[in-house]
Scaffold this motif. Structure first.
Motif, PDB file in Angstrom:
ATOM      1  N   PRO A   1     -16.514 -18.800  -5.793  1.00 19.33           N
ATOM      2  CA  PRO A   1     -17.115 -20.127  -5.663  1.00 19.33           C
ATOM      3  C   PRO A   1     -18.641 -20.129  -5.626  1.00 19.33           C
ATOM      4  CG  PRO A   1     -15.249 -19.934  -4.193  1.00 19.33           C
ATOM      5  CD  PRO A   1     -15.502 -18.562  -4.768  1.00 19.33           C
ATOM      6  N   ASP A   2     -19.250 -19.059  -5.125  1.00 22.60           N
ATOM      7  CA  ASP A   2     -20.716 -18.998  -5.077  1.00 22.60           C
ATOM      8  C   ASP A   2     -21.331 -18.571  -6.410  1.00 22.60           C
ATOM      9  OD1 ASP A   2     -20.234 -16.248  -5.179  1.00 22.60           O
ATOM     10  OD2 ASP A   2     -20.977 -15.869  -3.152  1.00 22.60           O
ATOM     11  N   GLY A   3     -20.473 -18.226  -7.383  1.00 21.11           N
ATOM     12  CA  GLY A   3     -20.952 -17.843  -8.704  1.00 21.11           C
ATOM     13  C   GLY A   3     -21.572 -16.468  -8.782  1.00 21.11           C
ATOM     14  N   ARG A   4     -21.447 -15.671  -7.739  1.00 18.13           N
ATOM     15  CA  ARG A   4     -22.091 -14.351  -7.726  1.00 18.13           C
ATOM     16  C   ARG A   4     -21.227 -13.233  -8.298  1.00 18.13           C
ATOM     17  NH1 ARG A   4     -23.896 -13.114  -1.977  1.00 18.13           N
ATOM     18  NH2 ARG A   4     -24.642 -11.276  -3.067  1.00 18.13           N
ATOM     19  N   HIS A   5     -19.907 -13.387  -8.252  1.00 17.67           N
ATOM     20  CA  HIS A   5     -19.017 -12.312  -8.673  1.00 17.67           C
ATOM     21  C   HIS A   5     -17.917 -12.840  -9.581  1.00 17.67           C
ATOM     22  CE1 HIS A   5     -20.830 -10.714  -4.959  1.00 17.67           C
ATOM     23  NE2 HIS A   5     -20.799  -9.583  -5.634  1.00 17.67           N
ATOM     24  N   ALA A   6     -17.423 -11.944 -10.443  1.00 15.76           N
ATOM     25  CA  ALA A   6     -16.279 -12.239 -11.299  1.00 15.76           C
ATOM     26  C   ALA A   6     -15.204 -11.202 -11.022  1.00 15.76           C
ATOM     27  CB  ALA A   6     -16.679 -12.200 -12.764  1.00 15.76           C
ATOM     28  N   LEU A   7     -13.962 -11.590 -11.253  1.00 10.90           N
ATOM     29  CA  LEU A   7     -12.815 -10.723 -11.054  1.00 10.90           C
ATOM     30  C   LEU A   7     -12.047 -10.660 -12.369  1.00 10.90           C
ATOM     31  CD1 LEU A   7     -11.200  -9.291  -8.704  1.00 10.90           C
ATOM     32  CD2 LEU A   7      -9.872 -11.388  -8.578  1.00 10.90           C
ATOM     33  N   THR A   8     -11.733  -9.437 -12.822  1.00 10.13           N
ATOM     34  CA  THR A   8     -10.968  -9.242 -14.051  1.00 10.13           C
ATOM     35  C   THR A   8      -9.782  -8.344 -13.778  1.00 10.13           C
ATOM     36  OG1 THR A   8     -12.304  -7.332 -14.715  1.00 10.13           O
ATOM     37  CG2 THR A   8     -13.008  -9.500 -15.532  1.00 10.13           C
ATOM     38  N   GLY A   9      -8.743  -8.459 -14.599  1.00 13.46           N
ATOM     39  CA  GLY A   9      -7.578  -7.590 -14.496  1.00 13.46           C
ATOM     40  C   GLY A   9      -7.432  -6.779 -15.762  1.00 13.46           C
ATOM     41  N   GLY A  10      -6.760  -5.626 -15.657  1.00  6.44           N
ATOM     42  CA  GLY A  10      -6.658  -4.765 -16.820  1.00  6.44           C
ATOM     43  C   GLY A  10      -5.342  -4.040 -16.959  1.00  6.44           C
ATOM     44  N   ALA A  11      -5.210  -3.360 -18.088  1.00  7.65           N
ATOM     45  CA  ALA A  11      -4.003  -2.611 -18.428  1.00  7.65           C
ATOM     46  C   ALA A  11      -3.794  -1.391 -17.540  1.00  7.65           C
ATOM     47  CB  ALA A  11      -4.058  -2.176 -19.887  1.00  7.65           C
ATOM     48  N   ASP A  12      -4.839  -0.952 -16.861  1.00  9.49           N
ATOM     49  CA  ASP A  12      -4.743   0.242 -16.021  1.00  9.49           C
ATOM     50  C   ASP A  12      -4.180  -0.052 -14.632  1.00  9.49           C
ATOM     51  OD1 ASP A  12      -6.895  -1.122 -14.925  1.00  9.49           O
ATOM     52  OD2 ASP A  12      -8.289   0.560 -15.078  1.00  9.49           O
ATOM     53  N   GLY A  13      -3.727  -1.296 -14.389  1.00  5.41           N
ATOM     54  CA  GLY A  13      -3.144  -1.641 -13.097  1.00  5.41           C
ATOM     55  C   GLY A  13      -4.167  -1.988 -12.037  1.00  5.41           C
ATOM     56  N   THR A  14      -5.414  -2.152 -12.425  1.00  8.07           N
ATOM     57  CA  THR A  14      -6.452  -2.493 -11.456  1.00  8.07           C
ATOM     58  C   THR A  14      -7.049  -3.856 -11.763  1.00  8.07           C
ATOM     59  OG1 THR A  14      -8.338  -1.568 -12.685  1.00  8.07           O
ATOM     60  CG2 THR A  14      -7.112  -0.050 -11.238  1.00  8.07           C
ATOM     61  N   ALA A  15      -7.667  -4.420 -10.734  1.00  8.82           N
ATOM     62  CA  ALA A  15      -8.546  -5.574 -10.902  1.00  8.82           C
ATOM     63  C   ALA A  15      -9.928  -5.082 -10.506  1.00  8.82           C
ATOM     64  CB  ALA A  15      -8.099  -6.737 -10.013  1.00  8.82           C
ATOM     65  N   ARG A  16     -10.941  -5.620 -11.142  1.00  3.18           N
ATOM     66  CA  ARG A  16     -12.308  -5.190 -10.858  1.00  3.18           C
ATOM     67  C   ARG A  16     -13.162  -6.379 -10.489  1.00  3.18           C
ATOM     68  NH1 ARG A  16     -13.471   0.211 -12.722  1.00  3.18           N
ATOM     69  NH2 ARG A  16     -11.618   1.035 -13.721  1.00  3.18           N
ATOM     70  N   VAL A  17     -14.062  -6.128  -9.539  1.00  4.24           N
ATOM     71  CA  VAL A  17     -15.023  -7.138  -9.114  1.00  4.24           C
ATOM     72  C   VAL A  17     -16.368  -6.753  -9.710  1.00  4.24           C
ATOM     73  CG1 VAL A  17     -16.110  -8.285  -7.142  1.00  4.24           C
ATOM     74  CG2 VAL A  17     -13.728  -7.493  -6.966  1.00  4.24           C
ATOM     75  N   TRP A  18     -17.062  -7.758 -10.285  1.00  3.34           N
ATOM     76  CA  TRP A  18     -18.327  -7.541 -10.983  1.00  3.34           C
ATOM     77  C   TRP A  18     -19.416  -8.398 -10.377  1.00  3.34           C
ATOM     78  CZ3 TRP A  18     -18.002  -3.982 -14.932  1.00  3.34           C
ATOM     79  CH2 TRP A  18     -16.730  -3.680 -15.389  1.00  3.34           C
ATOM     80  N   ASP A  19     -20.600  -7.852 -10.256  1.00  3.40           N
ATOM     81  CA  ASP A  19     -21.778  -8.604  -9.840  1.00  3.40           C
ATOM     82  C   ASP A  19     -22.338  -9.269 -11.095  1.00  3.40           C
ATOM     83  OD1 ASP A  19     -24.611  -9.184  -9.453  1.00  3.40           O
ATOM     84  OD2 ASP A  19     -24.414  -8.108  -7.555  1.00  3.40           O
TER      85      ASP A  19
END
Length: 84
Positions: free
Chosen positions: A5-23
């Motif tokens: 909600p603050d627009g600072r981070h994004a969350l993605t999901g992938g084929a490797d079974g992980t989700a990643r948080v990005w600045d």
């Protein structure tokens, strides 16, 4: 992809079974959320920005504490992949 909600981070999901948080300001990966045993098909962030939810090909949905990156709850009961 989901954005906090603050627009600072994004969350993605992938084929490797992980989700990643990005600045989003730096484009750098900050946290890896591990626990699914197959594709992470969908990600969401709660309106308060405190938790993330993921759903995977393993038939589970998971809740994560974004401050710590720790898995807090697994939602089970589906016998196949969890739908959106």
């Amino acid at each position: 992809m989901a954005v906090t909600p603050d627009g600072r981070h994004a969350l993605t999901g992938g084929a490797d079974g992980t989700a990643r948080v990005w600045d989003l300001a730096t484009g750098q990966h900050t946290t890896t959320l591990t626990g699914h045993t197959g594709w992470v098909w969908a990600v969401a962030v709660t309106p308060d920005g405190r938790h993330a939810l993921t759903r995977g090909a393993d038939g589970t949905a998971r809740v994560w504490d974004l401050a710590t990156g720790q898995h807090t709850t697994t939602l089970t009961g589906h016998t196949g992949p969890v739908c959106a």
